[in-house]
Design an enzyme around this catalytic site. Structure first.
Site, mmCIF file in Angstrom:
data_model
loop_
_atom_site.group_PDB
_atom_site.id
_atom_site.type_symbol
_atom_site.label_atom_id
_atom_site.label_comp_id
_atom_site.label_asym_id
_atom_site.label_seq_id
_atom_site.Cartn_x
_atom_site.Cartn_y
_atom_site.Cartn_z
ATOM 1 N N HIS A 171 0.843 -1.207 0.000
ATOM 2 C CA HIS A 171 0.000 0.000 0.000
ATOM 3 C C HIS A 171 0.880 1.260 0.000
ATOM 4 O O HIS A 171 0.592 2.239 -0.689
ATOM 5 C CB HIS A 171 -0.888 0.042 1.252
ATOM 6 C CG HIS A 171 -1.868 -1.091 1.366
ATOM 7 N ND1 HIS A 171 -1.825 -2.002 2.387
ATOM 8 C CD2 HIS A 171 -2.931 -1.438 0.601
ATOM 9 C CE1 HIS A 171 -2.818 -2.868 2.263
ATOM 10 N NE2 HIS A 171 -3.504 -2.554 1.178
ATOM 11 N N GLN A 216 -17.800 -6.722 -2.175
ATOM 12 C CA GLN A 216 -16.834 -7.496 -2.954
ATOM 13 C C GLN A 216 -16.457 -8.807 -2.267
ATOM 14 O O GLN A 216 -15.582 -9.524 -2.734
ATOM 15 C CB GLN A 216 -15.595 -6.661 -3.282
ATOM 16 C CG GLN A 216 -14.696 -6.321 -2.117
ATOM 17 C CD GLN A 216 -13.640 -5.301 -2.510
ATOM 18 O OE1 GLN A 216 -13.927 -4.143 -2.788
ATOM 19 N NE2 GLN A 216 -12.397 -5.748 -2.581
ATOM 20 N N SER A 229 0.712 -8.790 1.371
ATOM 21 C CA SER A 229 -0.754 -8.830 1.331
ATOM 22 C C SER A 229 -1.284 -8.811 2.754
ATOM 23 O O SER A 229 -0.681 -9.414 3.658
ATOM 24 C CB SER A 229 -1.216 -10.118 0.631
ATOM 25 O OG SER A 229 -2.590 -10.334 0.876
#
Ligand code: AMP
Length: 281
Positions: free
Chosen positions: A37, A61, A185
Protein backbone atom coordinates in the site's frame (compact mmCIF):
# COMPACT_ATOMS: atom_id res chain seq x y z
CA UNK A 1 -3.16 14.55 8.06
CA UNK A 2 -6.87 15.28 7.78
CA UNK A 3 -9.06 12.35 8.84
CA UNK A 4 -12.63 12.49 7.58
CA UNK A 5 -15.55 10.11 7.28
CA UNK A 6 -18.31 12.07 5.55
CA UNK A 7 -18.74 12.96 1.90
CA UNK A 8 -19.28 16.61 2.82
CA UNK A 9 -15.92 16.75 4.63
CA UNK A 10 -14.09 15.12 1.70
CA UNK A 11 -15.66 17.57 -0.75
CA UNK A 12 -14.83 20.57 1.41
CA UNK A 13 -11.18 19.44 1.64
CA UNK A 14 -10.93 18.70 -2.10
CA UNK A 15 -12.50 21.98 -3.12
CA UNK A 16 -10.06 23.93 -0.96
CA UNK A 17 -7.11 22.09 -2.59
CA UNK A 18 -8.36 22.32 -6.16
CA UNK A 19 -9.09 26.04 -5.78
CA UNK A 20 -5.37 26.58 -5.39
CA UNK A 21 -4.65 24.48 -8.50
CA UNK A 22 -3.24 21.49 -6.63
CA UNK A 23 -3.32 18.02 -8.21
CA UNK A 24 -4.82 15.16 -6.23
CA UNK A 25 -3.91 11.48 -6.35
CA UNK A 26 -6.03 8.79 -4.72
CA UNK A 27 -5.14 5.38 -3.23
CA UNK A 28 -8.15 3.20 -2.34
CA UNK A 29 -7.44 0.39 0.17
CA UNK A 30 -9.15 -1.97 2.59
CA UNK A 31 -6.59 -1.17 5.29
CA UNK A 32 -4.27 -3.46 7.27
CA UNK A 33 -1.70 -1.30 5.54
CA UNK A 34 1.69 -2.71 4.50
CA UNK A 35 4.60 -1.86 2.21
CA UNK A 36 2.54 -2.68 -0.90
CA UNK A 37 0.00 0.00 0.00
CA UNK A 38 2.78 2.41 0.94
CA UNK A 39 4.43 2.01 -2.43
CA UNK A 40 1.16 3.28 -3.99
CA UNK A 41 1.30 6.23 -1.60
CA UNK A 42 4.91 6.92 -2.58
CA UNK A 43 4.08 6.84 -6.32
CA UNK A 44 1.09 9.07 -5.66
CA UNK A 45 3.14 11.59 -3.71
CA UNK A 46 5.72 11.74 -6.50
CA UNK A 47 3.11 12.69 -9.13
CA UNK A 48 0.63 14.84 -7.17
CA UNK A 49 0.51 17.74 -4.72
CA UNK A 50 -2.06 16.02 -2.52
CA UNK A 51 -2.40 12.32 -1.62
CA UNK A 52 -5.75 10.95 -0.46
CA UNK A 53 -6.07 7.41 0.89
CA UNK A 54 -9.27 5.60 1.76
CA UNK A 55 -9.70 2.63 4.07
CA UNK A 56 -12.96 0.82 3.55
CA UNK A 57 -13.62 -2.91 3.80
CA UNK A 58 -16.18 -3.06 1.03
CA UNK A 59 -18.84 -5.68 1.87
CA UNK A 60 -20.11 -6.04 -1.70
CA UNK A 61 -16.83 -7.50 -2.95
CA UNK A 62 -16.91 -10.38 -0.45
CA UNK A 63 -18.81 -13.58 -1.17
CA UNK A 64 -21.04 -15.16 1.51
CA UNK A 65 -18.34 -17.74 2.44
CA UNK A 66 -15.48 -15.21 2.43
CA UNK A 67 -13.54 -13.40 5.17
CA UNK A 68 -15.50 -10.11 5.50
CA UNK A 69 -16.13 -10.67 9.24
CA UNK A 70 -12.54 -11.61 10.07
CA UNK A 71 -10.78 -9.12 7.78
CA UNK A 72 -8.08 -7.23 9.76
CA UNK A 73 -9.11 -3.71 10.80
CA UNK A 74 -6.11 -2.28 12.72
CA UNK A 75 -7.31 1.30 12.36
CA UNK A 76 -4.94 2.84 14.92
CA UNK A 77 -1.81 1.35 13.28
CA UNK A 78 -3.15 2.19 9.82
CA UNK A 79 -3.73 5.82 10.78
CA UNK A 80 -0.18 6.09 12.15
CA UNK A 81 1.30 4.50 9.03
CA UNK A 82 -0.68 6.72 6.66
CA UNK A 83 0.41 9.82 8.59
CA UNK A 84 4.04 8.74 8.69
CA UNK A 85 4.10 8.31 4.88
CA UNK A 86 2.69 11.79 4.37
CA UNK A 87 -0.91 11.04 3.38
CA UNK A 88 -2.80 14.36 3.33
CA UNK A 89 -6.38 13.09 3.51
CA UNK A 90 -7.49 9.84 5.13
CA UNK A 91 -11.07 8.93 4.23
CA UNK A 92 -12.77 6.38 6.49
CA UNK A 93 -16.31 6.02 5.21
CA UNK A 94 -18.99 3.89 6.86
CA UNK A 95 -21.29 1.32 5.22
CA UNK A 96 -24.13 3.78 5.80
CA UNK A 97 -22.29 6.43 3.76
CA UNK A 98 -21.31 4.10 0.92
CA UNK A 99 -24.46 1.97 0.64
CA UNK A 100 -27.12 3.77 2.72
CA UNK A 101 -30.51 4.70 1.34
CA UNK A 102 -30.94 1.16 -0.08
CA UNK A 103 -28.43 1.60 -2.91
CA UNK A 104 -29.50 -0.50 -5.89
CA UNK A 105 -27.18 0.70 -8.65
CA UNK A 106 -24.08 -1.35 -9.50
CA UNK A 107 -21.35 -1.12 -12.13
CA UNK A 108 -20.77 -4.38 -14.01
CA UNK A 109 -17.79 -5.00 -16.29
CA UNK A 110 -18.84 -7.83 -18.55
CA UNK A 111 -15.70 -9.27 -20.09
CA UNK A 112 -12.41 -9.05 -18.18
CA UNK A 113 -14.20 -9.77 -14.90
CA UNK A 114 -15.47 -13.17 -16.02
CA UNK A 115 -12.11 -15.00 -15.95
CA UNK A 116 -9.39 -15.74 -13.34
CA UNK A 117 -10.66 -14.58 -9.90
CA UNK A 118 -14.02 -13.62 -11.43
CA UNK A 119 -14.77 -17.28 -12.21
CA UNK A 120 -14.35 -18.28 -8.57
CA UNK A 121 -15.61 -15.14 -6.83
CA UNK A 122 -18.92 -14.38 -8.56
CA UNK A 123 -19.95 -10.75 -8.05
CA UNK A 124 -16.57 -9.79 -6.57
CA UNK A 125 -15.58 -7.42 -9.37
CA UNK A 126 -19.07 -5.88 -9.48
CA UNK A 127 -18.42 -4.87 -5.88
CA UNK A 128 -14.97 -3.55 -6.78
CA UNK A 129 -16.02 -1.46 -9.79
CA UNK A 130 -19.02 -0.10 -7.90
CA UNK A 131 -17.07 0.99 -4.83
CA UNK A 132 -14.22 2.48 -6.89
CA UNK A 133 -16.64 4.52 -8.99
CA UNK A 134 -18.42 5.73 -5.84
CA UNK A 135 -15.09 6.75 -4.29
CA UNK A 136 -13.97 8.47 -7.50
CA UNK A 137 -17.22 10.42 -7.61
CA UNK A 138 -16.73 11.56 -4.03
CA UNK A 139 -13.04 12.45 -4.27
CA UNK A 140 -12.78 13.50 -7.92
CA UNK A 141 -8.98 12.92 -8.05
CA UNK A 142 -6.71 13.58 -11.03
CA UNK A 143 -4.99 10.21 -10.69
CA UNK A 144 -5.91 6.82 -9.24
CA UNK A 145 -3.23 4.42 -7.95
CA UNK A 146 -3.73 0.65 -8.04
CA UNK A 147 -1.33 -2.21 -7.39
CA UNK A 148 -0.43 -4.76 -10.05
CA UNK A 149 -0.59 -7.34 -7.27
CA UNK A 150 -4.29 -7.33 -8.22
CA UNK A 151 -3.59 -7.21 -11.95
CA UNK A 152 -7.11 -8.22 -12.95
CA UNK A 153 -8.61 -5.54 -10.71
CA UNK A 154 -6.24 -2.99 -12.25
CA UNK A 155 -7.23 -3.96 -15.83
CA UNK A 156 -10.95 -3.93 -15.00
CA UNK A 157 -10.80 -0.48 -13.44
CA UNK A 158 -8.63 0.82 -16.26
CA UNK A 159 -11.29 -0.53 -18.66
CA UNK A 160 -14.13 0.99 -16.62
CA UNK A 161 -12.40 4.39 -16.71
CA UNK A 162 -11.99 4.10 -20.48
CA UNK A 163 -15.51 2.77 -21.17
CA UNK A 164 -17.25 5.35 -18.95
CA UNK A 165 -15.02 8.31 -19.94
CA UNK A 166 -13.99 8.86 -16.33
CA UNK A 167 -11.86 12.00 -15.96
CA UNK A 168 -9.10 10.20 -14.06
CA UNK A 169 -5.72 8.77 -15.00
CA UNK A 170 -5.34 5.16 -13.80
CA UNK A 171 -1.81 4.25 -12.74
CA UNK A 172 -0.53 0.71 -12.05
CA UNK A 173 2.20 0.24 -9.44
CA UNK A 174 4.53 -2.81 -9.45
CA UNK A 175 4.13 -5.63 -6.92
CA UNK A 176 6.00 -5.17 -3.64
CA UNK A 177 7.35 -8.39 -2.13
CA UNK A 178 8.80 -9.51 1.17
CA UNK A 179 12.55 -10.36 1.11
CA UNK A 180 11.75 -14.01 0.39
CA UNK A 181 9.56 -13.16 -2.60
CA UNK A 182 6.08 -13.49 -1.07
CA UNK A 183 3.90 -10.65 -2.39
CA UNK A 184 2.92 -8.34 0.49
CA UNK A 185 -0.75 -8.83 1.33
CA UNK A 186 -3.03 -8.14 4.26
CA UNK A 187 -4.09 -11.79 4.03
CA UNK A 188 -0.52 -13.05 4.70
CA UNK A 189 -1.40 -12.42 8.35
CA UNK A 190 -3.74 -15.44 8.22
CA UNK A 191 -0.81 -17.82 7.52
CA UNK A 192 0.58 -19.92 10.38
CA UNK A 193 4.41 -20.13 10.65
CA UNK A 194 4.77 -23.32 8.59
CA UNK A 195 2.43 -21.98 5.87
CA UNK A 196 4.30 -18.67 5.87
CA UNK A 197 7.59 -20.57 5.38
CA UNK A 198 6.44 -22.24 2.15
CA UNK A 199 4.30 -19.38 0.79
CA UNK A 200 7.19 -17.92 -1.32
CA UNK A 201 6.91 -21.07 -3.50
CA UNK A 202 4.27 -19.18 -5.48
CA UNK A 203 6.78 -16.53 -6.49
CA UNK A 204 9.35 -19.23 -7.29
CA UNK A 205 6.80 -20.84 -9.62
CA UNK A 206 6.21 -17.56 -11.45
CA UNK A 207 9.97 -16.99 -11.64
CA UNK A 208 10.51 -20.45 -13.14
CA UNK A 209 8.06 -19.57 -15.93
CA UNK A 210 9.69 -16.14 -16.41
CA UNK A 211 13.10 -17.81 -16.77
CA UNK A 212 12.11 -20.24 -19.52
CA UNK A 213 10.14 -17.41 -21.21
CA UNK A 214 13.27 -15.25 -21.23
CA UNK A 215 15.20 -18.20 -22.65
CA UNK A 216 12.76 -18.29 -25.58
CA UNK A 217 9.90 -20.58 -24.50
CA UNK A 218 6.57 -19.02 -25.56
CA UNK A 219 4.36 -22.12 -25.54
CA UNK A 220 1.49 -21.37 -23.15
CA UNK A 221 1.13 -24.96 -21.90
CA UNK A 222 4.86 -25.29 -21.20
CA UNK A 223 4.93 -22.00 -19.28
CA UNK A 224 1.94 -23.02 -17.19
CA UNK A 225 3.28 -26.52 -16.62
CA UNK A 226 6.65 -25.41 -15.24
CA UNK A 227 4.91 -23.13 -12.71
CA UNK A 228 2.49 -25.93 -11.75
CA UNK A 229 5.40 -28.35 -11.27
CA UNK A 230 7.08 -26.00 -8.78
CA UNK A 231 3.89 -25.57 -6.75
CA UNK A 232 2.98 -29.26 -6.85
CA UNK A 233 6.22 -30.15 -5.04
CA UNK A 234 4.54 -28.72 -1.91
CA UNK A 235 1.43 -30.80 -1.21
CA UNK A 236 0.05 -28.10 1.12
CA UNK A 237 -0.97 -25.95 -1.86
CA UNK A 238 -4.22 -26.39 -3.68
CA UNK A 239 -4.23 -24.52 -6.99
CA UNK A 240 -7.52 -22.74 -7.76
CA UNK A 241 -6.28 -21.43 -11.10
CA UNK A 242 -3.00 -20.90 -12.88
CA UNK A 243 -3.51 -19.26 -16.24
CA UNK A 244 -1.65 -17.38 -18.91
CA UNK A 245 -3.77 -14.77 -20.68
CA UNK A 246 -3.09 -12.09 -23.24
CA UNK A 247 -2.96 -8.77 -21.35
CA UNK A 248 -5.41 -6.62 -23.32
CA UNK A 249 -8.26 -9.06 -23.81
CA UNK A 250 -7.62 -11.61 -21.03
CA UNK A 251 -8.06 -14.41 -23.55
CA UNK A 252 -6.03 -17.58 -23.80
CA UNK A 253 -3.55 -17.87 -26.67
CA UNK A 254 -1.41 -20.87 -27.64
CA UNK A 255 1.72 -18.69 -27.49
CA UNK A 256 2.78 -15.82 -25.25
CA UNK A 257 3.96 -13.62 -28.08
CA UNK A 258 2.12 -10.50 -26.90
CA UNK A 259 2.21 -8.92 -23.44
CA UNK A 260 0.71 -11.63 -21.21
CA UNK A 261 -0.36 -12.16 -17.62
CA UNK A 262 0.61 -15.33 -15.81
CA UNK A 263 -1.71 -15.30 -12.80
CA UNK A 264 -2.50 -17.75 -10.05
CA UNK A 265 -4.71 -18.23 -7.03
CA UNK A 266 -3.83 -20.95 -4.53
CA UNK A 267 -5.15 -22.04 -1.18
CA UNK A 268 -2.57 -22.62 1.52
CA UNK A 269 -4.60 -24.09 4.35
CA UNK A 270 -7.65 -21.83 4.54
CA UNK A 271 -5.84 -18.81 3.12
CA UNK A 272 -6.32 -17.88 -0.51
CA UNK A 273 -3.23 -16.23 -2.01
CA UNK A 274 -2.97 -14.60 -5.43
CA UNK A 275 0.13 -13.61 -7.34
CA UNK A 276 1.13 -12.89 -10.91
CA UNK A 277 3.85 -11.86 -13.27
CA UNK A 278 3.74 -10.09 -16.61
CA UNK A 279 5.53 -11.68 -19.56
CA UNK A 280 6.78 -9.06 -21.98
CA UNK A 281 8.10 -10.29 -25.34
P1 AMP B 1 -6.35 -3.91 -0.68
O1 AMP B 1 -6.21 -3.17 0.61
O2 AMP B 1 -5.92 -5.34 -0.61
O3 AMP B 1 -7.69 -3.70 -1.33
O4 AMP B 1 -5.30 -3.22 -1.67
C1 AMP B 1 -5.36 -1.85 -1.94
C2 AMP B 1 -4.43 -1.54 -3.09
O5 AMP B 1 -3.09 -1.90 -2.74
C3 AMP B 1 -4.78 -2.31 -4.37
O6 AMP B 1 -4.63 -1.46 -5.50
C4 AMP B 1 -3.75 -3.41 -4.37
O7 AMP B 1 -3.46 -3.92 -5.65
C5 AMP B 1 -2.56 -2.71 -3.77
N1 AMP B 1 -1.61 -3.69 -3.23
C6 AMP B 1 -1.87 -4.63 -2.29
N2 AMP B 1 -0.77 -5.38 -2.09
C7 AMP B 1 0.19 -4.92 -2.91
C8 AMP B 1 1.54 -5.29 -3.20
N3 AMP B 1 2.13 -6.31 -2.58
N4 AMP B 1 2.23 -4.58 -4.12
C9 AMP B 1 1.63 -3.55 -4.78
N5 AMP B 1 0.36 -3.15 -4.56
C10 AMP B 1 -0.34 -3.82 -3.65
Amino acid sequence: MNIVSTIADVKAFMQSQKKTGKTVGFVPTMGALHQGHMSLVQSCKKDNDITALSIYVNPTQFGPQEDLGSYFRPIKEDTQMAASYGVDLLFLPTDETMYGRHASTYVVEKSLSKVLCGKFRPGHFDGVTTIVLKLLNILNPDRLYLGLKDAQQYRIIEKMAEDLFLPVQVKGVPIIREDDGLACSSRNGYLNPSERAIAPTLFKALQAAQEIFKAGQTDTSALIQIAKDVISKQSEFSIQYLELLEWESFTMRPRANKKSLLALACFLGKTRLIDNTILLP
